[in-house]
Motif scaffolding. Structure first.
Motif, PDB file in Angstrom:
ATOM      1  N   PHE A 115       0.811  -1.215   0.000  1.00  0.00           N
ATOM      2  CA  PHE A 115       0.000   0.000   0.000  1.00  0.00           C
ATOM      3  C   PHE A 115       0.851   1.274   0.000  1.00  0.00           C
ATOM      4  CE2 PHE A 115      -2.852  -3.166   2.027  1.00  0.00           C
ATOM      5  CZ  PHE A 115      -3.887  -3.112   1.106  1.00  0.00           C
ATOM      6  N   LYS A 116       2.190   1.094   0.023  1.00  0.00           N
ATOM      7  CA  LYS A 116       3.107   2.234   0.076  1.00  0.00           C
ATOM      8  C   LYS A 116       2.677   3.213   1.174  1.00  0.00           C
ATOM      9  CE  LYS A 116       4.427   1.917  -4.788  1.00  0.00           C
ATOM     10  NZ  LYS A 116       3.813   0.602  -4.999  1.00  0.00           N
ATOM     11  N   SER A 117       2.399   2.629   2.344  1.00  0.00           N
ATOM     12  CA  SER A 117       1.862   3.419   3.450  1.00  0.00           C
ATOM     13  C   SER A 117       2.723   3.261   4.696  1.00  0.00           C
ATOM     14  CB  SER A 117       0.435   2.984   3.763  1.00  0.00           C
ATOM     15  OG  SER A 117       0.415   1.605   4.118  1.00  0.00           O
ATOM     16  N   SER A 118       2.633   4.255   5.574  1.00  0.00           N
ATOM     17  CA  SER A 118       3.308   4.205   6.866  1.00  0.00           C
ATOM     18  C   SER A 118       2.397   4.877   7.889  1.00  0.00           C
ATOM     19  CB  SER A 118       4.652   4.927   6.783  1.00  0.00           C
ATOM     20  OG  SER A 118       5.342   4.819   8.008  1.00  0.00           O
ATOM     21  N   VAL A 119       1.933   4.086   8.859  1.00  0.00           N
ATOM     22  CA  VAL A 119       0.975   4.594   9.845  1.00  0.00           C
ATOM     23  C   VAL A 119       1.465   4.271  11.257  1.00  0.00           C
ATOM     24  CG1 VAL A 119      -1.051   4.485   8.327  1.00  0.00           C
ATOM     25  CG2 VAL A 119      -0.391   2.461   9.645  1.00  0.00           C
ATOM     26  N   TYR A 120       0.939   5.011  12.232  1.00  0.00           N
ATOM     27  CA  TYR A 120       1.265   4.761  13.636  1.00  0.00           C
ATOM     28  C   TYR A 120       0.155   3.939  14.266  1.00  0.00           C
ATOM     29  CZ  TYR A 120       4.974   8.303  13.414  1.00  0.00           C
ATOM     30  OH  TYR A 120       6.112   9.013  13.098  1.00  0.00           O
ATOM     31  N   ARG A 121       0.540   2.908  14.991  1.00  0.00           N
ATOM     32  CA  ARG A 121      -0.443   2.049  15.648  1.00  0.00           C
ATOM     33  C   ARG A 121       0.016   1.722  17.072  1.00  0.00           C
ATOM     34  NH1 ARG A 121      -3.210   3.732  12.305  1.00  0.00           N
ATOM     35  NH2 ARG A 121      -4.013   2.703  10.432  1.00  0.00           N
ATOM     36  N   ARG A 122      -0.973   1.567  17.954  1.00  0.00           N
ATOM     37  CA  ARG A 122      -0.709   1.100  19.312  1.00  0.00           C
ATOM     38  C   ARG A 122      -1.144  -0.356  19.426  1.00  0.00           C
ATOM     39  NH1 ARG A 122      -2.787   6.193  23.089  1.00  0.00           N
ATOM     40  NH2 ARG A 122      -1.044   7.593  22.602  1.00  0.00           N
ATOM     41  N   TYR A 123      -0.748  -0.971  20.516  1.00  0.00           N
ATOM     42  CA  TYR A 123      -1.090  -2.386  20.718  1.00  0.00           C
ATOM     43  C   TYR A 123      -2.602  -2.585  20.690  1.00  0.00           C
ATOM     44  CZ  TYR A 123      -1.598  -6.933  22.958  1.00  0.00           C
ATOM     45  OH  TYR A 123      -1.960  -8.231  23.248  1.00  0.00           O
ATOM     46  N   ASN A 124      -3.357  -1.679  21.315  1.00  0.00           N
ATOM     47  CA  ASN A 124      -4.828  -1.815  21.362  1.00  0.00           C
ATOM     48  C   ASN A 124      -5.466  -1.718  19.979  1.00  0.00           C
ATOM     49  OD1 ASN A 124      -4.936  -2.274  24.087  1.00  0.00           O
ATOM     50  ND2 ASN A 124      -5.336  -0.147  24.640  1.00  0.00           N
ATOM     51  N   ASP A 125      -4.804  -1.033  19.048  1.00  0.00           N
ATOM     52  CA  ASP A 125      -5.291  -0.999  17.662  1.00  0.00           C
ATOM     53  C   ASP A 125      -5.189  -2.402  17.048  1.00  0.00           C
ATOM     54  OD1 ASP A 125      -5.628   1.751  17.944  1.00  0.00           O
ATOM     55  OD2 ASP A 125      -3.621   2.196  17.149  1.00  0.00           O
ATOM     56  N   PHE A 126      -4.086  -3.080  17.353  1.00  0.00           N
ATOM     57  CA  PHE A 126      -3.924  -4.466  16.886  1.00  0.00           C
ATOM     58  C   PHE A 126      -5.008  -5.360  17.494  1.00  0.00           C
ATOM     59  CE2 PHE A 126       0.360  -3.010  15.841  1.00  0.00           C
ATOM     60  CZ  PHE A 126       0.699  -3.756  14.726  1.00  0.00           C
ATOM     61  N   VAL A 127      -5.344  -5.116  18.769  1.00  0.00           N
ATOM     62  CA  VAL A 127      -6.356  -5.931  19.460  1.00  0.00           C
ATOM     63  C   VAL A 127      -7.709  -5.806  18.770  1.00  0.00           C
ATOM     64  CG1 VAL A 127      -7.658  -6.225  21.612  1.00  0.00           C
ATOM     65  CG2 VAL A 127      -5.181  -5.880  21.704  1.00  0.00           C
ATOM     66  N   VAL A 128      -8.119  -4.569  18.463  1.00  0.00           N
ATOM     67  CA  VAL A 128      -9.413  -4.342  17.788  1.00  0.00           C
ATOM     68  C   VAL A 128      -9.395  -4.981  16.401  1.00  0.00           C
ATOM     69  CG1 VAL A 128     -10.929  -2.560  16.804  1.00  0.00           C
ATOM     70  CG2 VAL A 128      -9.961  -2.254  19.091  1.00  0.00           C
ATOM     71  N   PHE A 129      -8.297  -4.816  15.672  1.00  0.00           N
ATOM     72  CA  PHE A 129      -8.146  -5.409  14.340  1.00  0.00           C
ATOM     73  C   PHE A 129      -8.264  -6.934  14.419  1.00  0.00           C
ATOM     74  CE2 PHE A 129      -4.951  -6.849  11.027  1.00  0.00           C
ATOM     75  CZ  PHE A 129      -5.800  -6.680   9.946  1.00  0.00           C
ATOM     76  N   HIS A 130      -7.626  -7.527  15.419  1.00  0.00           N
ATOM     77  CA  HIS A 130      -7.662  -8.974  15.627  1.00  0.00           C
ATOM     78  C   HIS A 130      -9.082  -9.455  15.913  1.00  0.00           C
ATOM     79  CE1 HIS A 130      -7.096 -12.699  18.098  1.00  0.00           C
ATOM     80  NE2 HIS A 130      -6.228 -12.961  17.148  1.00  0.00           N
ATOM     81  N   GLU A 131      -9.801  -8.733  16.786  1.00  0.00           N
ATOM     82  CA  GLU A 131     -11.185  -9.099  17.123  1.00  0.00           C
ATOM     83  C   GLU A 131     -12.092  -9.049  15.902  1.00  0.00           C
ATOM     84  OE1 GLU A 131     -12.064  -6.275  20.166  1.00  0.00           O
ATOM     85  OE2 GLU A 131     -11.091  -7.432  21.772  1.00  0.00           O
ATOM     86  N   ILE A 132     -11.892  -8.028  15.053  1.00  0.00           N
ATOM     87  CA  ILE A 132     -12.717  -7.880  13.850  1.00  0.00           C
ATOM     88  C   ILE A 132     -12.433  -9.010  12.859  1.00  0.00           C
ATOM     89  CG2 ILE A 132     -13.027  -6.429  11.790  1.00  0.00           C
ATOM     90  CD1 ILE A 132     -12.884  -3.999  13.714  1.00  0.00           C
ATOM     91  N   LEU A 133     -11.163  -9.404  12.741  1.00  0.00           N
ATOM     92  CA  LEU A 133     -10.825 -10.532  11.855  1.00  0.00           C
ATOM     93  C   LEU A 133     -11.530 -11.811  12.308  1.00  0.00           C
ATOM     94  CD1 LEU A 133      -6.980 -10.109  11.188  1.00  0.00           C
ATOM     95  CD2 LEU A 133      -8.829  -9.831   9.538  1.00  0.00           C
ATOM     96  N   LEU A 134     -11.509 -12.071  13.628  1.00  0.00           N
ATOM     97  CA  LEU A 134     -12.190 -13.262  14.156  1.00  0.00           C
ATOM     98  C   LEU A 134     -13.694 -13.183  13.940  1.00  0.00           C
ATOM     99  CD1 LEU A 134     -10.317 -13.947  17.523  1.00  0.00           C
ATOM    100  CD2 LEU A 134     -10.480 -15.497  15.571  1.00  0.00           C
TER     101      LEU A 134
END
Length: 430
Positions: A67-86
């Motif tokens: 995506f030629k992208s660079s973004v800032y993420r926190r651990y809790n952002d990964f948690v929400v992303f993980h929950e949505i994938l499940l």
């Protein structure tokens, strides 16, 4: 998704059917490992702390090549992303996240978690259904202030994969007749592979750790030689008998710390290379295998369990209906029971369809595991290359060091005598 319709196939015996799946069957994947790895490469780096020694939250810079992208993420952002994938892909391999930060977490914990997050996002970014989904694109490229709400909004009023996949209700048509037996055999095989790779990873960690420990020992060894050579304590003349050997030795010892520091650096480089190229690849594959094991458990405890409960409830309703008919109850109560039975029949039908779709997805996920198996040769190649390079570079430094030791070996009449080679030493020892 516009997938090709399967051709009509004549009924065959189970064995021949298993060997000859319908042509154009969407169940079958045709990816290679190189194609999966080429889908994306995502870097996860810790953003340097700017204020004070510690921050309440560790931030990560997540950069996607695709995506030629660079973004800032926190651990809790990964948690929400993980929950949505499940939530969206309950029948797929969703890798687990590393544990949440605990009190007193040190830099080693933070670095270990960064590596785990990097493995997680790369496995997700290369997984066929995930990589084509809007949720992944949002996570890797949305640069707004509240990525968590944006992710949640994207799945509002959207069902899971079963609800949106056009083939979901026809999954049974594409499955081999002995799918349950195949599933059991695959599960056992992958459990064995996991156990072996777990032991390989454990040994690879120990090998890399020993190289780093060796580096520390070499550095200290060189420093001690230097300290010995720098000792300024005067020697009494009656001890030296006017012999200058100790002064010459000290001068030589003082200069050896440079070579030992170089040896330590080479050993540390080898250890770090083995951590990055061997241990991390083994961890990546273990994460994938663990996600498969987790998926198998979700299938058994989720879909199958719900299906069995629905059948039990249906059975109880039928008994109530028979009892009500025998007892000549009010027509209204009988109609209500009939209505509930119809609802339950529909629920059972949906459960059965979900069960077959879950097996359909499991079949594909099993294929993905096998696509990743050639990673073994990449890991072994990296391990062998690391050993060759490390020993070659250290051997060069040892060979350069040897001539500098000549003055340390004084023979008769104080003449320097170079150290013997291992072959010569063996001759003199017999």
């Amino acid at each position: 998704m516009n997938l090709p319709k399967p051709q009509v196939v004549q009924q065959k015996e189970p064995d021949s059917f298993r060997m000859q799946m319908p042509q154009g069957n969407p169940l079958l994947l045709s990816y290679t490992l190189q194609e999966l790895l080429a889908r994306d490469t995502v870097q996860v780096e810790i953003i340097p702390e700017k204020k004070g020694l510690f921050l309440k939250h560790v931030e990560y810079e997540v950069s996607s090549l695709r995506f030629k992208s660079s973004v800032y993420r926190r651990y809790n952002d990964f948690v929400v992303f993980h929950e949505i994938l499940l939530q969206k892909f309950p029948y797929r391999m969703v890798p687990a996240l590393p544990p949440k930060r605990m009190l007193g977490a040190d830099r080693e914990f933070i670095e270990t978690r960064r590596r785990a997050l990097k493995r997680f996002i790369n496995l997700v970014a290369r997984h066929p259904p995930f990589s084509d989904d809007v949720v992944l694109k949002l996570f890797l490229s949305f640069s707004g202030s509240d990525v968590q709400n944006k992710l949640k909004e994207s799945v509002q009023c959207v069902g899971d994969e079963f609800m949106i996949c056009k083939l979901a209700t026809r999954a049974k048509d594409f499955l081999p007749p002995d799918i349950q037996a195949q599933f059991a055999a695959s599960r056992e095989l992958i459990r064995n592979i996991y156990n072996s790779f777990y032991k390989l990873r454990d040994r690879a960690e120990r090998i890399a750790s020993r190289a780093i420990d060796n580096a520390a020992d070499l550095l200290i060894f060189g420093k001690e030689l230097s300290a010995l050579g720098s000792d300024t304590t005067p020697l009494p003349s009656w001890a030296t008998m006017n012999n200058s050997t100790w002064g010459t030795l000290k001068q030589a010892l003082k200069g050896l710390s440079v070579e030992f520091a170089l040896l330590a650096d080479k050993a540390a480089q080898q250890g770090k290379q083995e951590e990055n190229d061997v241990v991390e690849k083994l961890n990546l594959f273990l994460d994938l295998l663990q996600s498969y094991k987790d998926l198998c458990e979700r299938h058994e405890k989720g879909v199958l369990h719900k299906h069995q409960r629905a059948l039990h409830k249906y059975s109880m309703m039928k008994k109530q209906m028979m009892s009500a008919t025998v007892q000549n109850r009010e027509p209204e109560s009988v109609e209500q029971l009939e209505s509930r039975i119809v609802e339950q029949e529909n629920a059972i039908q949906t459960m059965e369809l979900r069960n077959y779709f879950s097996l359909y997805c499991l079949h594909q996920e099993t294929q993905l595991i096998h696509v990743y198996l050639p990673l073994t040769s990449h890991i072994l190649g990296a391990f062998v290359n690391s050993q060759i390079q490390g020993h070659k570079e250290m051997s060069k430094v040892w060979n350069e060091l040897k001539p500098k030791l000549s003055c340390l070996f004084a023979g008769p009449n104080n003449m320097p005598t170079p150290p013997r080679s291992p072959q010569e030493s063996n001759v003199f020892s017999h």
